[in-house]
Design a protein around this motif. Structure first.
Motif, PDB file in Angstrom:
ATOM      1  N   ASP A  13       0.875  -1.170   0.000  1.00  0.00           N
ATOM      2  CA  ASP A  13       0.000   0.000   0.000  1.00  0.00           C
ATOM      3  C   ASP A  13       0.920   1.230   0.000  1.00  0.00           C
ATOM      4  O   ASP A  13       1.787   1.354   0.874  1.00  0.00           O
ATOM      5  N   PRO A  14       0.783   2.143  -0.991  1.00  0.00           N
ATOM      6  CA  PRO A  14       1.722   3.274  -1.078  1.00  0.00           C
ATOM      7  C   PRO A  14       1.792   4.098   0.210  1.00  0.00           C
ATOM      8  O   PRO A  14       2.887   4.520   0.605  1.00  0.00           O
ATOM      9  N   ALA A  15       0.663   4.280   0.900  1.00  0.00           N
ATOM     10  CA  ALA A  15       0.689   5.078   2.142  1.00  0.00           C
ATOM     11  C   ALA A  15       1.466   4.335   3.228  1.00  0.00           C
ATOM     12  O   ALA A  15       2.244   4.937   3.989  1.00  0.00           O
ATOM     13  N   GLN A  16       1.289   3.019   3.280  1.00  0.00           N
ATOM     14  CA  GLN A  16       1.993   2.209   4.277  1.00  0.00           C
ATOM     15  C   GLN A  16       3.503   2.204   3.987  1.00  0.00           C
ATOM     16  O   GLN A  16       4.327   2.373   4.897  1.00  0.00           O
ATOM     17  N   ALA A  17       3.843   2.045   2.705  1.00  0.00           N
ATOM     18  CA  ALA A  17       5.259   2.033   2.324  1.00  0.00           C
ATOM     19  C   ALA A  17       5.899   3.393   2.624  1.00  0.00           C
ATOM     20  O   ALA A  17       7.022   3.463   3.143  1.00  0.00           O
TER      21      ALA A  17
END
Ligand SMILES: C[S@@+](CC[C@H](N)C(=O)[O-])C[C@H]1O[C@@H](n2cnc3c(N)ncnc32)[C@H](O)[C@@H]1O
Length: 225
Positions: A13-17
């Motif tokens: 997930d881009p936000a998690q990364a």
């Protein structure tokens, strides 16, 4: 405490990364690098592999320290590799010695016996099947290769887990606090890791606690039975 697997293996997930890449893991990263220095006092050189490299902070730091080292770093999450590429752009001097690639463990693409050093930080607890990591390491490590795998250790109770989250993620974002909690729940204990290695017949690695929340399996891999 009963183990609860991570909801997702990959951090894609881009936000998690992005939250992970922006967080300060320097204490754990420095511990990892210190353990490697102890394993190879003469200094790292040759070909190394980092499994589950995330934003590649550890391989970049190692390449800055060891000019005769090359590292292949793999991760299964394109969002995390994008973070790694952005990081690498800030360190142009090491770029040509770091090869990033998107591969999911277990990976059949890794060369047999191809690496003098195989490392992995904070990956094992993500995997559905821990043997996948150990067998990939056994497959691609040269005989006598330096191996360092470090990860979180599952606390004994939820009270102990809460205490770790309050100590180490007090002011962290909600995403990071959630991920830290999930990671601690999914983590393996020293005894479980010893059992995994014994079951697979992997010899040469010593497993012990190396901080209040991390274990490490380290040594020079003799081989699988
Ligand atoms: C907690 S991060 C650790 C990143 C890095 N090693 C570090 O120390 O900062 C775990 C990484 O493992 C990756 N990962 C999880 N399961 C994987 C798998 N089966 N194959 C490859 N990478 C995986 C995730 O996408 C994530 O980037």
């Amino acid at each position: 405490m009963q183990r609860v697997p991570e909801p997702e293996e990959l951090m894609d997930d881009p936000a998690q990364a992005a939250a992970y890449a922006e967080a300060d893991f320097s204490e754990a990263n420095e511990l990892f690098i210190r353990l490697l220095r102890q394993l190879v006092p003469q200094g790292l050189r040759g070909r190394a592999l980092d499994l589950g490299c995330g934003p590649a902070d550890i391989p970049i730091a190692l390449l800055r320290e060891y000019p005769e080292l090359r590292i292949d770093a793999i991760d299964g999450a394109p969002a995390m590799l994008e973070q790694a590429r952005q990081r690498l752009a800030l360190h142009p001097g090491v770029g040509e010695r770091l090869h990033l690639s998107c591969q999911r463990i277990p990976s059949a693409e890794l060369p047999a016996g191809g690496y003098d050093c195989v490392m992995s930080n904070s990956l094992l607890h993500h995997l559905r099947e821990p043997g996948d990591l150990w067998m990939n390491i056994a497959h691609c490590a040269a005989r006598g290769a330096t191996v360092l795998v470090m990860d979180l250790a599952r606390p004994e109770s939820s009270l102990a887990l809460d205490a770790l989250v309050e100590t180490y993620a007090l002011n962290a974002s909600e995403i990071l606090r959630r991920d830290f909690r999930n990671s601690l729940r999914a983590a393996w204990t020293v005894d479980e890791v010893k059992d995994q290695l014994a079951e697979l017949g992997l010899r040469g690695l010593e497993v012990s606690m190396v901080s209040d929340r991390h274990w490490a399996a380290r040594g020079h891999l003799v081989g699988a039975d």
